[in-house]
Design a protein around this motif. Structure first.
Motif, PDB file in Angstrom:
ATOM      1  N   VAL A  98      12.804  -0.807   9.514  1.00 37.08           N
ATOM      2  CA  VAL A  98      11.363  -0.795   9.758  1.00 37.08           C
ATOM      3  C   VAL A  98      10.680  -1.655   8.705  1.00 37.08           C
ATOM      4  CG1 VAL A  98       9.288   0.640   9.932  1.00 37.08           C
ATOM      5  CG2 VAL A  98      11.485   1.517  10.745  1.00 37.08           C
ATOM      6  N   ASN A  99       9.909  -2.637   9.152  1.00 38.32           N
ATOM      7  CA  ASN A  99       9.202  -3.539   8.233  1.00 38.32           C
ATOM      8  C   ASN A  99      10.138  -4.198   7.222  1.00 38.32           C
ATOM      9  OD1 ASN A  99       6.804  -2.785   9.514  1.00 38.32           O
ATOM     10  ND2 ASN A  99       6.419  -1.126   8.070  1.00 38.32           N
ATOM     11  N   GLY A 100      11.365  -4.460   7.662  1.00 40.03           N
ATOM     12  CA  GLY A 100      12.325  -5.151   6.806  1.00 40.03           C
ATOM     13  C   GLY A 100      13.106  -4.256   5.865  1.00 40.03           C
ATOM     14  N   TYR A 101      12.909  -2.915   5.956  1.00 40.94           N
ATOM     15  CA  TYR A 101      13.606  -1.998   5.053  1.00 40.94           C
ATOM     16  C   TYR A 101      14.358  -0.941   5.865  1.00 40.94           C
ATOM     17  CZ  TYR A 101      10.565  -4.075   1.529  1.00 40.94           C
ATOM     18  OH  TYR A 101       9.914  -4.971   0.711  1.00 40.94           O
ATOM     19  N   LEU A 102      15.493  -0.513   5.325  1.00 42.31           N
ATOM     20  CA  LEU A 102      16.299   0.500   5.988  1.00 42.31           C
ATOM     21  C   LEU A 102      15.874   1.902   5.540  1.00 42.31           C
ATOM     22  CD1 LEU A 102      19.931  -0.976   5.878  1.00 42.31           C
ATOM     23  CD2 LEU A 102      18.509  -0.623   7.918  1.00 42.31           C
ATOM     24  N   ILE A 114       4.433   8.007   3.201  1.00 40.63           N
ATOM     25  CA  ILE A 114       4.952   7.684   4.524  1.00 40.63           C
ATOM     26  C   ILE A 114       4.842   6.178   4.770  1.00 40.63           C
ATOM     27  CG2 ILE A 114       4.395   9.926   5.540  1.00 40.63           C
ATOM     28  CD1 ILE A 114       1.887   8.709   6.719  1.00 40.63           C
ATOM     29  N   GLU A 115       5.583   5.725   5.756  1.00 36.88           N
ATOM     30  CA  GLU A 115       5.543   4.316   6.170  1.00 36.88           C
ATOM     31  C   GLU A 115       5.665   4.290   7.694  1.00 36.88           C
ATOM     32  OE1 GLU A 115       5.421   0.156   5.925  1.00 36.88           O
ATOM     33  OE2 GLU A 115       5.051   1.665   4.378  1.00 36.88           O
ATOM     34  N   GLY A 116       4.937   3.397   8.330  1.00 37.77           N
ATOM     35  CA  GLY A 116       4.995   3.317   9.780  1.00 37.77           C
ATOM     36  C   GLY A 116       5.295   1.913  10.247  1.00 37.77           C
ATOM     37  N   GLY A 117       5.984   1.799  11.360  1.00 38.50           N
ATOM     38  CA  GLY A 117       6.293   0.495  11.907  1.00 38.50           C
ATOM     39  C   GLY A 117       7.242   0.602  13.081  1.00 38.50           C
ATOM     40  N   VAL A 118       7.496  -0.526  13.704  1.00 39.40           N
ATOM     41  CA  VAL A 118       8.391  -0.582  14.861  1.00 39.40           C
ATOM     42  C   VAL A 118       9.841  -0.706  14.382  1.00 39.40           C
ATOM     43  CG1 VAL A 118       9.023  -1.913  16.916  1.00 39.40           C
ATOM     44  CG2 VAL A 118       6.614  -1.623  16.290  1.00 39.40           C
ATOM     45  N   VAL A 119      10.731   0.031  15.011  1.00 42.01           N
ATOM     46  CA  VAL A 119      12.153  -0.050  14.671  1.00 42.01           C
ATOM     47  C   VAL A 119      12.694  -1.386  15.181  1.00 42.01           C
ATOM     48  CG1 VAL A 119      14.433   0.961  15.013  1.00 42.01           C
ATOM     49  CG2 VAL A 119      12.427   2.446  14.778  1.00 42.01           C
ATOM     50  N   GLU A 120      13.095  -2.233  14.239  1.00 42.72           N
ATOM     51  CA  GLU A 120      13.586  -3.568  14.581  1.00 42.72           C
ATOM     52  C   GLU A 120      15.073  -3.570  14.912  1.00 42.72           C
ATOM     53  OE1 GLU A 120      12.601  -5.762  11.068  1.00 42.72           O
ATOM     54  OE2 GLU A 120      10.613  -4.840  10.950  1.00 42.72           O
ATOM     55  N   ALA A 121      15.811  -2.670  14.272  1.00 41.48           N
ATOM     56  CA  ALA A 121      17.254  -2.586  14.487  1.00 41.48           C
ATOM     57  C   ALA A 121      17.742  -1.250  13.955  1.00 41.48           C
ATOM     58  CB  ALA A 121      17.978  -3.745  13.778  1.00 41.48           C
ATOM     59  N   SER A 149       0.837  -1.200   0.000  1.00 51.47           N
ATOM     60  CA  SER A 149       0.000   0.000   0.000  1.00 51.47           C
ATOM     61  C   SER A 149       0.871   1.248   0.000  1.00 51.47           C
ATOM     62  CB  SER A 149      -0.912   0.017   1.226  1.00 51.47           C
ATOM     63  OG  SER A 149      -1.864  -1.028   1.162  1.00 51.47           O
ATOM     64  N   ILE A 150       0.440   2.240  -0.734  1.00 50.74           N
ATOM     65  CA  ILE A 150       1.080   3.551  -0.730  1.00 50.74           C
ATOM     66  C   ILE A 150       0.293   4.421   0.256  1.00 50.74           C
ATOM     67  CG2 ILE A 150       1.487   5.638  -2.080  1.00 50.74           C
ATOM     68  CD1 ILE A 150       2.018   3.852  -4.488  1.00 50.74           C
ATOM     69  N   ILE A 151       0.966   4.866   1.296  1.00 51.19           N
ATOM     70  CA  ILE A 151       0.305   5.614   2.365  1.00 51.19           C
ATOM     71  C   ILE A 151       0.737   7.078   2.310  1.00 51.19           C
ATOM     72  CG2 ILE A 151      -0.065   5.760   4.865  1.00 51.19           C
ATOM     73  CD1 ILE A 151       0.761   2.805   5.020  1.00 51.19           C
ATOM     74  N   PHE A 152      -0.211   7.978   2.453  1.00 49.71           N
ATOM     75  CA  PHE A 152       0.099   9.407   2.453  1.00 49.71           C
ATOM     76  C   PHE A 152      -0.817  10.124   3.424  1.00 49.71           C
ATOM     77  CE2 PHE A 152      -2.992   8.550  -0.858  1.00 49.71           C
ATOM     78  CZ  PHE A 152      -3.920   9.563  -0.738  1.00 49.71           C
ATOM     79  N   ASN A 153      -0.384  11.298   3.835  1.00 49.28           N
ATOM     80  CA  ASN A 153      -1.131  12.087   4.814  1.00 49.28           C
ATOM     81  C   ASN A 153      -1.430  13.469   4.254  1.00 49.28           C
ATOM     82  OD1 ASN A 153      -2.274  12.840   7.323  1.00 49.28           O
ATOM     83  ND2 ASN A 153      -0.344  13.801   7.934  1.00 49.28           N
TER      84      ASN A 153
END
Length: 223
Positions: A204-208, A185-192, A112-116
């Motif tokens: 975030v979500n597998g992407y840097l 925009i993209e949202g998610g939990v910081v994994e590393a 999905s392409i997310i925008f605000n």
């Protein structure tokens, strides 16, 4: 004895310039040396007037202040641009919203392409290939303010399915002055977190994503 100081000033200045950044700058030490040389070579019968002395000392003071200010600004900029590993690590587990303009297509299905939108607007989305060519333009018409998601069907403007891969996109709102890019925009939990070439990144979500692309940070439980 009356001295012609023109050549003295010129030779002294030339000598000092040779010792300062290839003749491009004249620092406060060189300025002071020039002033002392002037005092030594002045005509005893016509000494430098007090106002001239004060003027030159004022110039020296101003030069020193500017030099110190420049050094302070340089140190501040370096501190701001350097990556602090401890601060970076504190982002792990936080929920972040980052700027994003990449969409991945897999098995004909896209993310999905997310925008605000901060206000109601006419929105247009463009999908670009790896060469920067626009392959799909989608006019969403008038969209209400808030966060929205649109999913690309993996087809170009001719209705032909394109190959799987990573594509870039632009989100625009149409104004009286033309097309204004608002981005996605993209949202998610910081994994590393990672540091590459002195730059900080969050996973975030597998992407840097670069740290400077973060728009919002919150506790995971606050989402």
């Amino acid at each position: 004895m009356i001295y012609n100081l023109d050549n003295v000033y010129y030779s002294t200045l030339q000598g000092m310039r040779a010792n300062t950044s290839n003749g491009k700058t004249l620092d406060k030490e060189a300025f002071l040396r020039l002033l002392i040389q002037q005092l030594e070579m002045q005509d005893p019968l016509e000494p430098m007037e007090t106002k001239d002395m004060i003027s030159q000392l004022s110039q020296l003071t101003s030069l020193e202040q500017i030099t110190n200010l420049t050094s302070a600004v340089k140190d501040f900029v370096e501190a701001q641009t350097s990556v602090n590993p401890a601060q970076l690590a504190s982002l792990i587990g936080k929920y972040v919203v980052v700027k994003n303009n990449t969409v991945n297509l897999s098995n004909g299905e896209s993310e999905s392409i997310i925008f605000n939108l901060d206000q109601d607007a006419h929105v247009v989305i463009q999908i670009l290939d790896e060469n920067g060519n626009v392959i799909r333009t989608e006019d969403l018409g008038n969209v209400q303010a808030g966060v929205h998601a649109w999913q690309w069907d993996g087809r170009d403007d001719s209705g032909v399915s394109v190959e799987d891969g990573s594509y870039t996109y632009n989100v625009y709102k149409v104004t009286s002055e033309g097309m204004e890019e608002i981005g996605g925009i993209e949202g998610g939990v910081v994994e590393a977190v990672q540091i590459k070439n002195g730059e900080g990144y969050v996973l975030v979500n597998g992407y840097l994503y670069p740290v400077n692309s973060i728009l919002e940070i919150s506790q995971e439980g606050d989402v």
